[in-house]
Design an enzyme around this catalytic site. Structure first.
Site, mmCIF file in Angstrom:
data_model
loop_
_atom_site.group_PDB
_atom_site.id
_atom_site.type_symbol
_atom_site.label_atom_id
_atom_site.label_comp_id
_atom_site.label_asym_id
_atom_site.label_seq_id
_atom_site.Cartn_x
_atom_site.Cartn_y
_atom_site.Cartn_z
ATOM 1 N N GLU A 255 0.892 -1.163 0.000
ATOM 2 C CA GLU A 255 0.000 0.000 0.000
ATOM 3 C C GLU A 255 0.925 1.205 0.000
ATOM 4 O OE1 GLU A 255 -3.202 -0.308 -0.087
ATOM 5 O OE2 GLU A 255 -3.379 -2.429 0.384
ATOM 6 N N CYS A 294 -3.211 8.183 3.713
ATOM 7 C CA CYS A 294 -2.929 7.664 2.366
ATOM 8 C C CYS A 294 -4.118 7.884 1.445
ATOM 9 C CB CYS A 294 -2.610 6.180 2.455
ATOM 10 S SG CYS A 294 -3.864 5.271 3.352
HETATM 11 P P1 NAP Z 1 8.576 4.568 4.473
HETATM 12 O O1 NAP Z 1 9.699 5.467 4.763
HETATM 13 O O2 NAP Z 1 8.572 3.835 3.202
HETATM 14 O O3 NAP Z 1 8.542 3.550 5.706
HETATM 15 C C1 NAP Z 1 7.534 2.599 5.848
HETATM 16 C C2 NAP Z 1 8.007 1.480 6.752
HETATM 17 O O4 NAP Z 1 9.061 0.758 6.127
HETATM 18 C C3 NAP Z 1 8.574 1.960 8.080
HETATM 19 O O5 NAP Z 1 8.190 1.048 9.077
HETATM 20 C C4 NAP Z 1 10.081 1.883 7.856
HETATM 21 O O6 NAP Z 1 10.803 1.735 9.027
HETATM 22 C C5 NAP Z 1 10.136 0.614 7.032
HETATM 23 N N1 NAP Z 1 11.338 0.398 6.260
HETATM 24 C C6 NAP Z 1 12.000 1.285 5.481
HETATM 25 N N2 NAP Z 1 13.043 0.651 4.866
HETATM 26 C C7 NAP Z 1 13.010 -0.637 5.267
HETATM 27 C C8 NAP Z 1 13.821 -1.782 5.010
HETATM 28 N N3 NAP Z 1 14.859 -1.728 4.180
HETATM 29 N N4 NAP Z 1 13.508 -2.964 5.609
HETATM 30 C C9 NAP Z 1 12.453 -3.033 6.445
HETATM 31 N N5 NAP Z 1 11.655 -1.989 6.748
HETATM 32 C C10 NAP Z 1 11.936 -0.812 6.159
HETATM 33 O O7 NAP Z 1 7.176 5.297 4.540
HETATM 34 P P2 NAP Z 1 6.598 6.259 5.662
HETATM 35 O O8 NAP Z 1 7.372 7.528 5.573
HETATM 36 O O9 NAP Z 1 6.483 5.593 6.980
HETATM 37 O O10 NAP Z 1 5.111 6.418 5.128
HETATM 38 C C11 NAP Z 1 4.722 7.438 4.239
HETATM 39 C C12 NAP Z 1 4.166 6.898 2.971
HETATM 40 O O11 NAP Z 1 3.288 5.815 3.196
HETATM 41 C C13 NAP Z 1 3.353 7.920 2.259
HETATM 42 O O12 NAP Z 1 3.909 8.108 0.990
HETATM 43 C C14 NAP Z 1 1.962 7.327 2.112
HETATM 44 O O13 NAP Z 1 1.365 7.532 0.874
HETATM 45 C C15 NAP Z 1 2.183 5.898 2.330
HETATM 46 N N6 NAP Z 1 1.023 5.321 2.993
HETATM 47 C C16 NAP Z 1 0.212 4.503 2.295
HETATM 48 C C17 NAP Z 1 -0.875 3.937 2.911
HETATM 49 C C18 NAP Z 1 -1.790 2.998 2.182
HETATM 50 O O14 NAP Z 1 -2.601 2.349 2.822
HETATM 51 N N7 NAP Z 1 -1.713 2.903 0.889
HETATM 52 C C19 NAP Z 1 -1.153 4.204 4.250
HETATM 53 C C20 NAP Z 1 -0.305 5.065 4.915
HETATM 54 C C21 NAP Z 1 0.790 5.613 4.276
HETATM 55 P P3 NAP Z 1 11.488 3.003 9.783
HETATM 56 O O15 NAP Z 1 10.381 3.878 10.246
HETATM 57 O O16 NAP Z 1 12.229 2.358 10.896
HETATM 58 O O17 NAP Z 1 12.368 3.683 8.783
#
Ligand code: NAP
Length: 515
Positions: A255, A294
């Site tokens: 997502e 999101c």
């Molecule tokens: P993100 O930076 O991609 O991080 C998401 C998750 O992935 C976090 O728990 C992060 O951990 C983890 N992560 C990052 N790199 C990883 C790796 N190499 N291995 C394992 N885990 C890893 O995104 P975000 O900043 O939290 O979220 C923002 C984005 O999410 C927005 O663009 C939004 O559109 C999207 N979103 C989508 C939905 C949906 O349902 N479609 C819902 C909410 C948000 P850390 O925090 O420890 O870095």
């Protein structure tokens, strides 16, 4: 507070510091995340062998009972989560309601679905098929739970709901969970998992928590595991292309970013009730959770003839949004969750402004909160020539920012909406049946959900941005290509479908009905 991981049935804290978490209201330090020396491979094996086997011994109805107990435990502690959500996320009461109560409600909903599945240990898909001329030779399709671990990697914006909507489906399916919340908003997720563990609801190994780090999880992934990810498209791509994800053919649900839209139909003018419903919904979606949803509306499509009216009506609504500390009198809009998110929202708005005109900006001088909080006032942009633009269809500013786009005819409108490249949701406001059905046929293939509102459901619909557990959540293309929830449909991700070819009597036993 000191937050630690829960792996192999033990709280893990090696005394070192992995990260810190902050208060969104003033930027002060709120807690520490303990570093952990546990072996991730062993922790995942413990979840598979201990948690998985214990959960599979239970029927769907019994696992539904576990969900009911989890909901009860979380209900009893929701004031604590609300306080953490207020400080760590800068949440208003409504923001917390969506995250905490929304999460608990989703768990309860899946507990209620379990009743219908009863004492069974597998699901069936469709009726018995006759395969050859022999009526005694039949085939039935069974769905049995994966024997691995459900890895849940969550985004920062819904630490409660985002975790629980995945937990509800995996647990009802009978698959143990390894949960990796976003580090910046760990407090609510940690407090919920701690309460579930302390209440001794689940068998050992059924729930594990990775607090901070987790970068080695996929090094230990197997083909019987499943990874459900919510977050940015960039991280989704990095995870999906991990060598073990490819070599083990691991199920992956993403997502990701979504440039959602809301559409004012060509039949509605500024005097109509539909126009008022549309303006109400757009302004609400822009400000709830300070736009960090999101599903929030990023592109606002209006007939060119209604542009001026829509712009002034939206500005009048947004001007009433008061940013600040949500506990202060009259405040309706909390801060963003972190300094990094504030920087990202500033950068995203600046990028959009390169192509769009800023037509409204909330007064940053009137913010009623402590200096150091991650406050960001609403911004309304105008893209007068959307057919010539590209950034507005590609840029998700994760904050209270949206852009007005005028359209000239239906065909152009649908083409422009599809330029979002695949979205979680679009809402359409119209009383014209012909237009509404065209919107469905033209937009369904690029959306996970469509909300079509006319006057008859203007007051009773569930909202553009609210993810209801009985409805599909996900979207093709840019939105990640995933599917979650959708009632029992969501369970398919954690089950394997097998065609069993056998005699009619055995097929009848497996199907649970007479042939
Ligand atoms: P993100 O930076 O991609 O991080 C998401 C998750 O992935 C976090 O728990 C992060 O951990 C983890 N992560 C990052 N790199 C990883 C790796 N190499 N291995 C394992 N885990 C890893 O995104 P975000 O900043 O939290 O979220 C923002 C984005 O999410 C927005 O663009 C939004 O559109 C999207 N979103 C989508 C939905 C949906 O349902 N479609 C819902 C909410 C948000 P850390 O925090 O420890 O870095």
């Amino acid at each position: 507070m000191r937050i630690s991981s829960y792996l192999s049935g033990q709280w893990q804290d090696n005394g070192d510091l992995a990260a810190k978490v902050y208060c969104a209201l003033d930027g002060s330090e709120m807690g520490e995340v303990a570093a952990c020396s546990a072996d991730m491979g062993q922790a995942m094996e413990y979840a598979r062998s201990e948690g998985g086997s214990a959960l599979r011994k239970l029927s769907y109805a019994e696992r539904g009972q576990l969900l009911r107990s989890i909901a009860k435990t979380l209900e009893a502690n929701k004031e604590h989560y609300a306080d953490l959500s207020y400080r760590n996320n800068g949440a208003t009461e409504m923001d917390t309601f969506l995250d905490v109560e929304g999460g608990i409600g989703t768990v309860k909903y899946y507990a209620s679905l379990a009743k219908g599945l009863g004492e069974r240990h597998w699901l069936t898909d469709g009726a018995a098929e006759q395969v050859t001329k022999d009526e005694n030779f039949r085939a039935v399709h069974l769905m049995t739970p994966l024997r691995g671990v459900a890895v849940h990697i969550n985004a920062f914006n819904f630490p409660g709901w985002g975790m629980l909507e995945k937990v509800a489906v995996a647990l009802l399916s009978g698959v143990p969970m390894l949960i990796k919340p976003a580090t910046s908003t760990l407090p609510v997720a940690y407090a919920m998992v701690k309460d579930i563990v302390d209440a001794e609801i689940l068998p050992p190994g059924a729930i594990s928590l990775v607090a901070g780090g987790g970068r080695d999880i996929l090094d230990h992934i197997t083909g019987q595991d499943a990874v459900a990810f919510t977050g940015s498209a960039e991280t989704a791509a990095a995870l999906a292309s991990h060598p073990r994800m490819i070599s083990e053919n691991v199920r992956f649900n993403a997502e990701a970013d979504s440039i959602n839209s809301s559409i004012l139909g060509p039949d509605l003018d500024a005097e109509s009730n539909g126009f008022k419903s549309f303006i109400h919904e757009v302004s609400r979606e822009m400000t709830i959770k300070a736009g960090q949803k999101c599903t929030a509306i990023r592109r606002i499509f209006v007939p060119r003839s209604q542009l001026e009216a829509a712009q002034s009506a939206l500005i009048a609504k947004l001007a009433k949004a008061k940013a600040g500390d949500p506990k202060r009198e009259g405040v309706t809009l909390g801060p963003l969750v972190s300094a990094a998110q504030k920087t990202a929202a500033i950068e995203g708005s600046t990028r959009l402004a390169g192509e769009c005109e800023l037509v409204f900006e909330g007064d940053s001088g009137s913010i009623d909160g402590e200096a150091g909080g991650y406050y960001f006032t609403p911004k309304l942009m105008l893209c007068a020539n959307p057919a010539e633009a590209s950034l507005v269809h590609e840029t998700e500013v994760f904050g209270p920012v949206a852009t007005l786009l005028p359209y000239d005819d239906d065909a152009q409108l649908f083409d422009l909406v599809r330029r979002g490249g695949g979205s979680l949701v679009s809402s359409v406001f119209s009383n014209d049946d012909g237009f509404a059905i065209s919107a469905v046929t033209e937009l369904a293939s690029s959306h996970g959900r469509l909300l079509i509102v006319d006057d008859s459901i203007a007051r009773s619909h569930s909202g553009h941005g609210n993810v209801m557990p009985m409805c599909n959540h996900g979207g093709p293309g840019r939105a990640g290509g995933g599917q979650e929830l959708g009632g029992l449909r969501g369970l398919a991700f954690y089950h394997v479908r097998t065609a069993v070819q056998t005699n009619a009597a055995r097929a009848s036993t497996l199907l649970g009905e007479e042939l």
